[in-house]
Design a protein around this motif. Structure first.
Motif, short mmCIF file in Angstrom:
data_model
loop_
_atom_site.label_atom_id
_atom_site.label_comp_id
_atom_site.label_asym_id
_atom_site.label_seq_id
_atom_site.Cartn_x
_atom_site.Cartn_y
_atom_site.Cartn_z
N THR A 38 0.89 -1.19 0.17
CA THR A 38 -0.02 -0.02 0.36
C THR A 38 0.88 1.25 -0.09
N LYS A 46 -4.95 6.67 -2.45
CA LYS A 46 -4.53 5.62 -1.70
C LYS A 46 -4.28 4.65 -2.94
N PHE A 48 -2.45 1.02 -4.39
CA PHE A 48 -1.76 -0.51 -3.94
C PHE A 48 -1.55 -1.30 -5.18
N LEU A 110 -8.47 -7.12 0.06
CA LEU A 110 -8.84 -5.60 0.45
C LEU A 110 -10.12 -5.73 1.39
N THR A 113 -8.62 -6.28 4.85
CA THR A 113 -7.69 -5.15 5.58
C THR A 113 -8.50 -3.76 5.65
N TYR A 115 -8.81 -1.88 3.21
CA TYR A 115 -8.08 -0.77 2.49
C TYR A 115 -9.11 0.26 1.54
N CYS A 116 -9.29 -0.35 0.73
CA CYS A 116 -10.49 0.09 -0.18
C CYS A 116 -11.92 -0.08 0.21
N CYS A 138 -7.71 3.39 -4.87
CA CYS A 138 -8.95 3.42 -4.07
C CYS A 138 -9.76 4.53 -4.52
N ASP A 146 -6.63 5.59 8.25
CA ASP A 146 -5.91 4.65 7.17
C ASP A 146 -4.29 5.23 7.42
N PHE A 150 -1.95 2.17 7.97
CA PHE A 150 -1.18 1.78 6.87
C PHE A 150 -0.08 2.57 6.64
#
Length: 153
Positions: A38, A46, A48, A110, A113, A115-116, A138, A146, A150
């Motif tokens: 990431t 964001k 990845f 994803l 986590t 993340y998105c 994202c 976040d 991350f």
């Protein structure tokens, strides 16, 4: 093991997997290694990179290589266009299933986590017979949580 037997075995696996509506991640348990990298830019963008690789590729390629014998030239695929087309279709089906597995791995990663959370835009995709990489952005920007979760070192 002759190439024809390996092809038939792989085709059988492909057919069985293709019949199911989804690919069960447990089928590749212990044979798949994946990684999510990431990056959060200063403006909150964001990004990845998801990479997946089959761990047993060296073993499979070793099994395909057999010692040379007197009948070695007969082990090459036929020059018959129909047989070559069938072999190409088998390889394409296997690659398509692997691509679906990489997508599934990315989506599950994803999801786990977070993340998105609102989805992502795919920036690039590179899938080969034993590895795959998907890069994306994202849809939502990074918040403070976040940035902490991350954090880049």
């Amino acid at each position: 093991m002759p190439i024809k037997s390996i092809s038939l075995t792989l085709l059988s696996c492909v057919c069985l997997m293709a019949c199911s509506s989804t690919i069960d991640p447990a089928q590749l348990a212990g044979t798949l290694k994946d990684k999510l990298s990431t990056h959060i830019a200063a403006d909150g963008l964001k990004l990845f990179t998801y990479q997946a690789r089959l761990m047993d590729n060296r073993q499979r390629s070793h099994e395909l290589r057999e010692p040379m014998t007197a009948d070695y030239p007969q082990r090459y695929p036929s020059q018959d266009p129909r047989q070559q087309q069938r072999l190409y279709q088998e390889q394409a089906a296997i690659l398509e299933l692997w691509e679906k597995q990489v997508e599934l791995g990315l989506n599950k990663t994803l999801e786990m986590t977070q993340y998105c959370r609102e989805g992502y835009f795919e920036l690039s995709r590179n899938i080969s017979e034993d590895k795959g990489e998907i890069r994306g952005e994202c849809k939502e920007g990074a918040n403070e949580a976040d940035r902490q979760k991350f954090k880049q070192f």
